[in-house]
Design a protein around this motif. Structure first.
Motif, PDB file in Angstrom:
ATOM      1  N   UNK A 202       5.736 -10.739  -7.769  1.00 54.23           N
ATOM      2  CA  UNK A 202       4.410 -11.214  -7.408  1.00 54.23           C
ATOM      3  C   UNK A 202       3.751 -11.726  -8.676  1.00 54.23           C
ATOM      4  N   UNK A 203       2.607 -12.343  -8.531  1.00 59.05           N
ATOM      5  CA  UNK A 203       1.905 -12.854  -9.702  1.00 59.05           C
ATOM      6  C   UNK A 203       1.210 -11.736 -10.468  1.00 59.05           C
ATOM      7  N   UNK A 204       1.230 -11.852 -11.796  1.00 53.81           N
ATOM      8  CA  UNK A 204       0.454 -10.976 -12.658  1.00 53.81           C
ATOM      9  C   UNK A 204      -0.812 -11.697 -13.095  1.00 53.81           C
ATOM     10  N   UNK A 205      -1.840 -10.929 -13.374  1.00 53.24           N
ATOM     11  CA  UNK A 205      -3.029 -11.522 -13.975  1.00 53.24           C
ATOM     12  C   UNK A 205      -2.658 -12.034 -15.356  1.00 53.24           C
ATOM     13  N   UNK A 206      -3.247 -13.128 -15.756  1.00 56.32           N
ATOM     14  CA  UNK A 206      -2.912 -13.765 -17.028  1.00 56.32           C
ATOM     15  C   UNK A 206      -3.121 -12.822 -18.209  1.00 56.32           C
ATOM     16  N   UNK A 207      -4.084 -11.914 -18.103  1.00 54.26           N
ATOM     17  CA  UNK A 207      -4.344 -10.973 -19.199  1.00 54.26           C
ATOM     18  C   UNK A 207      -3.282  -9.885 -19.268  1.00 54.26           C
ATOM     19  N   UNK A 208      -2.634  -9.600 -18.147  1.00 57.80           N
ATOM     20  CA  UNK A 208      -1.645  -8.517 -18.096  1.00 57.80           C
ATOM     21  C   UNK A 208      -0.235  -8.976 -18.432  1.00 57.80           C
ATOM     22  N   UNK A 209       0.084 -10.232 -18.148  1.00 55.06           N
ATOM     23  CA  UNK A 209       1.457 -10.712 -18.289  1.00 55.06           C
ATOM     24  C   UNK A 209       2.037 -10.517 -19.691  1.00 55.06           C
ATOM     25  N   UNK A 210       1.319 -10.858 -20.776  1.00 55.18           N
ATOM     26  CA  UNK A 210       1.921 -10.671 -22.108  1.00 55.18           C
ATOM     27  C   UNK A 210       2.307  -9.221 -22.395  1.00 55.18           C
ATOM     28  N   UNK A 211       1.492  -8.268 -21.957  1.00 57.56           N
ATOM     29  CA  UNK A 211       1.799  -6.860 -22.210  1.00 57.56           C
ATOM     30  C   UNK A 211       3.007  -6.402 -21.399  1.00 57.56           C
ATOM     31  N   UNK A 212       3.070  -6.825 -20.139  1.00 53.84           N
ATOM     32  CA  UNK A 212       4.208  -6.455 -19.299  1.00 53.84           C
ATOM     33  C   UNK A 212       5.493  -7.095 -19.833  1.00 53.84           C
ATOM     34  N   UNK A 213       5.396  -8.356 -20.268  1.00 55.19           N
ATOM     35  CA  UNK A 213       6.560  -9.053 -20.821  1.00 55.19           C
ATOM     36  C   UNK A 213       7.068  -8.350 -22.068  1.00 55.19           C
ATOM     37  N   UNK A 214       6.169  -7.900 -22.924  1.00 59.27           N
ATOM     38  CA  UNK A 214       6.582  -7.216 -24.144  1.00 59.27           C
ATOM     39  C   UNK A 214       7.294  -5.909 -23.820  1.00 59.27           C
ATOM     40  N   UNK A 215       6.841  -5.212 -22.788  1.00 61.10           N
ATOM     41  CA  UNK A 215       7.524  -3.984 -22.378  1.00 61.10           C
ATOM     42  C   UNK A 215       8.934  -4.293 -21.868  1.00 61.10           C
ATOM     43  N   UNK A 216       9.081  -5.372 -21.111  1.00 62.07           N
ATOM     44  CA  UNK A 216      10.398  -5.751 -20.618  1.00 62.07           C
ATOM     45  C   UNK A 216      11.318  -6.125 -21.781  1.00 62.07           C
ATOM     46  N   UNK A 217      10.809  -6.881 -22.746  1.00 62.63           N
ATOM     47  CA  UNK A 217      11.621  -7.283 -23.897  1.00 62.63           C
ATOM     48  C   UNK A 217      11.979  -6.076 -24.766  1.00 62.63           C
TER      49      UNK A 217
END
Length: 249
Positions: A202-217
């Motif tokens: 689903x879509x993430x809020x633009x403010x949340x996406x960088x933090x979630x992406x960093x956790x995945x990486x």
């Protein structure tokens, strides 16, 4: 249950992990003798077998003169989800997973070293408990290494999501997938930081996406550390069993 209560007041998830903690990983290379390379990997309760054949000469209709062609097949065992179902070879979900796995592996394999060749990668999910794509990628990486296929670097995958509406967490289990919100799936080449595949449920809020992406990486980097250790132990074991590198008089 909702994404609002996936973390306790003590910061623990439903299975006792911290937000940034991976599920336990167990893996083994060279589990079969018939393929050129094989691997078994458990990540939590998700269990996957991977087998690699090749490189071998490609059929004329699939031949690429400049580089190898990857032939990938992904399937789930009929008993993998604990529910009775038909074998899913060729269904839409399996076809999508096959294409996504092929996309990620193509970014890691040095295809230009194997012109007019084909590399077959077969993946079977024995038990599914979340992160099936990621565990499949991680198992395929080990199988490719076991087959001696030349890689640019490790290709690793991990998921991430948000708990309690604002706390990023990594390596999402099945119960968290169905109880929480959006899930981000990433396959990356951790050493270079390149992303080979990215998908959001689903879509993430633009403010949340960088933090979630960093956790995945960050999860991908930790997976790479675990896989690399398994490869080193496997190489040492093979070398010891065959007196590889021993000095003889």
């Amino acid at each position: 249950m909702s994404g609002q209560d996936l973390l306790s007041d003590q910061g623990l998830r439903l299975d006792g992990r911290r937000a940034g903690e991976l599920r336990s990983i167990r893996c083994k290379l060279g589990v079969f003798s018939q393929p050129d390379g094989s691997a078994y990997l458990e990540q939590g309760n998700t269990k996957v077998l991977a087998a690699v054949y090749g490189p071998h000469q490609a059929a004329s209709k699939r031949m690429n003169v400049e580089e190898a062609v990857i032939n990938c097949e992904y399937s789930m065992a009929t008993f993998s989800t604990g529910e009775r179902k038909r074998q899913n070879y060729g269904d839409r979900k399996s076809q999508e997973m096959t294409m996504h796995i092929q996309q990620a592996l193509s970014a890691a394999i040095k295809l230009e070293l194997y012109p007019r060749s084909q590399i077959d990668v077969f993946i079977e999910v024995l038990q599914a408990d979340g992160g099936n794509y990621c565990v499949a990628i991680n198992a395929a990486t080990l199988a490719l290494i076991d087959a001696g296929i030349c890689l640019r670097e490790y290709i690793c995958a991990c998921t991430a999501s948000l708990a309690n509406g604002k706390v990023p967490m990594t390596d999402i289990s099945h119960i968290e997938e169905i109880s929480g919100g959006a899930t981000l799936t990433v396959a990356s080449l951790p050493s270079s930081g390149r992303i080979a595949f990215l998908e959001m449920s689903q879509r993430f809020h633009l403010d949340d996406l960088p933090r979630v992406l960093e956790y995945a990486l960050a999860g991908c980097r930790e997976v790479k550390r675990v896989l690399d250790q398994a490869v080193r132990e496997h190489v040492l074991k093979i070398g010891s069993a065959g007196d590889w590198g021993a000095i003889t008089k």
